[in-house]
Design a protein around this motif. Structure first.
Motif, PDB file in Angstrom:
ATOM      1  N   MET A   1       0.839  -1.213   0.000  1.00  0.00           N
ATOM      2  CA  MET A   1       0.000   0.000   0.000  1.00  0.00           C
ATOM      3  C   MET A   1       0.870   1.258   0.000  1.00  0.00           C
ATOM      4  SD  MET A   1      -3.122  -0.905   2.614  1.00  0.00           S
ATOM      5  CE  MET A   1      -4.297  -2.198   2.276  1.00  0.00           C
ATOM      6  N   LYS A   2       1.924   1.245   0.819  1.00  0.00           N
ATOM      7  CA  LYS A   2       2.843   2.399   0.860  1.00  0.00           C
ATOM      8  C   LYS A   2       3.458   2.627  -0.517  1.00  0.00           C
ATOM      9  CE  LYS A   2       4.358   2.138   5.650  1.00  0.00           C
ATOM     10  NZ  LYS A   2       5.408   1.586   6.511  1.00  0.00           N
ATOM     11  N   LYS A   3       3.956   1.548  -1.120  1.00  0.00           N
ATOM     12  CA  LYS A   3       4.671   1.666  -2.396  1.00  0.00           C
ATOM     13  C   LYS A   3       3.740   2.077  -3.540  1.00  0.00           C
ATOM     14  CE  LYS A   3       8.369  -1.558  -1.214  1.00  0.00           C
ATOM     15  NZ  LYS A   3       9.056  -2.818  -1.539  1.00  0.00           N
ATOM     16  N   THR A   4       2.473   1.644  -3.465  1.00  0.00           N
ATOM     17  CA  THR A   4       1.522   1.973  -4.547  1.00  0.00           C
ATOM     18  C   THR A   4       0.678   3.204  -4.209  1.00  0.00           C
ATOM     19  OG1 THR A   4      -0.088   0.417  -3.607  1.00  0.00           O
ATOM     20  CG2 THR A   4       1.346  -0.423  -5.370  1.00  0.00           C
ATOM     21  N   ALA A   5       0.938   3.799  -3.025  1.00  0.00           N
ATOM     22  CA  ALA A   5       0.190   4.984  -2.561  1.00  0.00           C
ATOM     23  C   ALA A   5      -1.310   4.716  -2.544  1.00  0.00           C
ATOM     24  CB  ALA A   5       0.509   6.192  -3.435  1.00  0.00           C
ATOM     25  N   THR A   6      -1.683   3.564  -1.956  1.00  0.00           N
ATOM     26  CA  THR A   6      -3.096   3.185  -1.851  1.00  0.00           C
ATOM     27  C   THR A   6      -3.438   2.924  -0.389  1.00  0.00           C
ATOM     28  OG1 THR A   6      -2.523   0.871  -2.272  1.00  0.00           O
ATOM     29  CG2 THR A   6      -3.201   2.191  -4.177  1.00  0.00           C
ATOM     30  N   MET A   7      -4.755   2.792  -0.118  1.00  0.00           N
ATOM     31  CA  MET A   7      -5.218   2.621   1.265  1.00  0.00           C
ATOM     32  C   MET A   7      -5.914   1.273   1.499  1.00  0.00           C
ATOM     33  SD  MET A   7      -4.489   5.583   2.709  1.00  0.00           S
ATOM     34  CE  MET A   7      -5.550   5.831   4.110  1.00  0.00           C
ATOM     35  N   THR A   8      -6.258   0.568   0.413  1.00  0.00           N
ATOM     36  CA  THR A   8      -7.019  -0.677   0.553  1.00  0.00           C
ATOM     37  C   THR A   8      -6.470  -1.742  -0.398  1.00  0.00           C
ATOM     38  OG1 THR A   8      -8.582  -0.040  -1.188  1.00  0.00           O
ATOM     39  CG2 THR A   8      -9.154   0.576   1.087  1.00  0.00           C
ATOM     40  N   ARG A   9      -6.917  -2.984  -0.170  1.00  0.00           N
ATOM     41  CA  ARG A   9      -6.566  -4.096  -1.077  1.00  0.00           C
ATOM     42  C   ARG A   9      -7.091  -3.805  -2.482  1.00  0.00           C
ATOM     43  NH1 ARG A   9      -6.283  -9.398   1.483  1.00  0.00           N
ATOM     44  NH2 ARG A   9      -7.540 -10.197  -0.222  1.00  0.00           N
ATOM     45  N   THR A  10      -8.328  -3.294  -2.543  1.00  0.00           N
ATOM     46  CA  THR A  10      -8.913  -2.954  -3.848  1.00  0.00           C
ATOM     47  C   THR A  10      -8.077  -1.879  -4.535  1.00  0.00           C
ATOM     48  OG1 THR A  10     -11.092  -3.442  -2.940  1.00  0.00           O
ATOM     49  CG2 THR A  10     -11.036  -2.217  -5.002  1.00  0.00           C
ATOM     50  N   GLY A  11      -7.608  -0.915  -3.723  1.00  0.00           N
ATOM     51  CA  GLY A  11      -6.749   0.143  -4.270  1.00  0.00           C
ATOM     52  C   GLY A  11      -5.492  -0.409  -4.910  1.00  0.00           C
ATOM     53  N   ILE A  12      -4.911  -1.435  -4.267  1.00  0.00           N
ATOM     54  CA  ILE A  12      -3.703  -2.070  -4.820  1.00  0.00           C
ATOM     55  C   ILE A  12      -4.018  -2.654  -6.198  1.00  0.00           C
ATOM     56  CG2 ILE A  12      -2.102  -4.017  -4.578  1.00  0.00           C
ATOM     57  CD1 ILE A  12      -2.347  -3.650  -1.511  1.00  0.00           C
ATOM     58  N   VAL A  13      -5.125  -3.411  -6.261  1.00  0.00           N
ATOM     59  CA  VAL A  13      -5.505  -4.066  -7.528  1.00  0.00           C
ATOM     60  C   VAL A  13      -5.734  -3.018  -8.619  1.00  0.00           C
ATOM     61  CG1 VAL A  13      -7.289  -5.459  -8.658  1.00  0.00           C
ATOM     62  CG2 VAL A  13      -6.460  -6.104  -6.385  1.00  0.00           C
ATOM     63  N   ILE A  14      -6.435  -1.926  -8.261  1.00  0.00           N
ATOM     64  CA  ILE A  14      -6.704  -0.860  -9.240  1.00  0.00           C
ATOM     65  C   ILE A  14      -5.402  -0.203  -9.687  1.00  0.00           C
ATOM     66  CG2 ILE A  14      -7.754   1.423  -9.532  1.00  0.00           C
ATOM     67  CD1 ILE A  14     -10.047   0.374  -7.701  1.00  0.00           C
ATOM     68  N   ALA A  15      -4.490   0.019  -8.732  1.00  0.00           N
ATOM     69  CA  ALA A  15      -3.204   0.645  -9.071  1.00  0.00           C
ATOM     70  C   ALA A  15      -2.417  -0.232 -10.044  1.00  0.00           C
ATOM     71  CB  ALA A  15      -2.384   0.892  -7.806  1.00  0.00           C
ATOM     72  N   ILE A  16      -2.372  -1.536  -9.766  1.00  0.00           N
ATOM     73  CA  ILE A  16      -1.623  -2.465 -10.627  1.00  0.00           C
ATOM     74  C   ILE A  16      -2.301  -2.582 -11.989  1.00  0.00           C
ATOM     75  CG2 ILE A  16      -0.809  -4.841 -10.886  1.00  0.00           C
ATOM     76  CD1 ILE A  16       0.585  -3.387  -8.554  1.00  0.00           C
ATOM     77  N   ALA A  17      -3.623  -2.802 -11.982  1.00  0.00           N
ATOM     78  CA  ALA A  17      -4.364  -2.966 -13.242  1.00  0.00           C
ATOM     79  C   ALA A  17      -4.380  -1.669 -14.035  1.00  0.00           C
ATOM     80  CB  ALA A  17      -5.787  -3.439 -12.957  1.00  0.00           C
ATOM     81  N   GLY A  18      -4.517  -0.532 -13.344  1.00  0.00           N
ATOM     82  CA  GLY A  18      -4.520   0.781 -14.013  1.00  0.00           C
ATOM     83  C   GLY A  18      -3.205   1.054 -14.695  1.00  0.00           C
ATOM     84  N   TYR A  19      -2.124   0.660 -14.024  1.00  0.00           N
ATOM     85  CA  TYR A  19      -0.801   0.845 -14.621  1.00  0.00           C
ATOM     86  C   TYR A  19      -0.671  -0.007 -15.879  1.00  0.00           C
ATOM     87  CZ  TYR A  19       4.050   0.071 -15.660  1.00  0.00           C
ATOM     88  OH  TYR A  19       5.230  -0.073 -16.332  1.00  0.00           O
TER      89      TYR A  19
END
Length: 199
Positions: free
Chosen positions: A174-192
């Motif tokens: 979460m720190k590395k992807t600047a996200t707050m939730t598990r869903t945020g991680i998935v969105i960050a990875i998929a969005g990238y």
């Protein structure tokens, strides 16, 4: 058993296989990649090689679409579309089935199947995300399981560590992807991955 596992193509991760059935369920077209993926599905689902055999789920899907195609009148919006994910928790094949009706002669209607291995695209996404977000190998493995929708407990069991360890990994991700939730991680990875594939 392992021979079949080694036959699928690593060099062409995005290669799709094509199967086409007639409305009477006769196979009218198939390519080499489709057979490789059918063999892989049989291996993953049944745990044994069944070469040259159409997986039962694909045949069932073609039968249900053929039933709709044989109906007296089909509207454009009612055309059947089937999406299946076949395999096991480690590896899956995405199967999409599309009806191709012939308005003049229903006997000439076709059913198109597009098959592609689901795992390889995600491996590419993970490699790119690992570089961008500077994820460790273990963090990348956690992300891989998050993308499959696994719970912390399932991930912990798979990686043979405690749930607390997984929670720590997720906190770091979460720190590395600047996200707050598990869903945020998935969105960050998929969005990238969407940005990288369109650039």
């Amino acid at each position: 058993m392992t021979a079949l596992h080694n036959t699928h193509v690593h060099e062409e991760p995005d290669e799709q296989g094509i199967l086409i059935f007639s409305s009477s369920l006769r196979l009218v077209y198939s390519d080499q990649q489709a057979w490789k993926l059918c063999n892989l599905i049989n291996q993953l689902v049944q745990g044994k090689a069944a070469k040259g055999i159409i997986p039962s789920k694909i045949f069932e899907a073609s039968r249900s679409i053929a039933d709709v195609l044989s109906a007296s009148s089909i509207k454009e919006g009612d055309l059947p579309y089937v999406k299946l994910v076949l395999g096991n928790r480690q590896q899956q094949v995405l199967v999409q089935a599309i009806a191709l009706p012939d308005p003049l002669d229903r006997r000439q209607s076709r059913i198109l199947f597009i098959l592609e291995e689901a795992g390889y695209q995600s491996k590419h996404i993970l490699r790119m995300a690992q570089k961008l977000f500077r994820l460790t190998d273990k963090e990348t493995l956690v992300v891989q399981h998050l993308l499959k929708g696994w719970t912390n407990k399932e991930i912990a069991n798979e990686m043979r560590v405690s749930e607390q360890t997984i929670k720590e990994h997720i906190k770091n991700i979460m720190k590395k992807t600047a996200t707050m939730t598990r869903t945020g991680i998935v969105i960050a990875i998929a969005g990238y991955s969407q940005e990288s594939s369109s650039s």
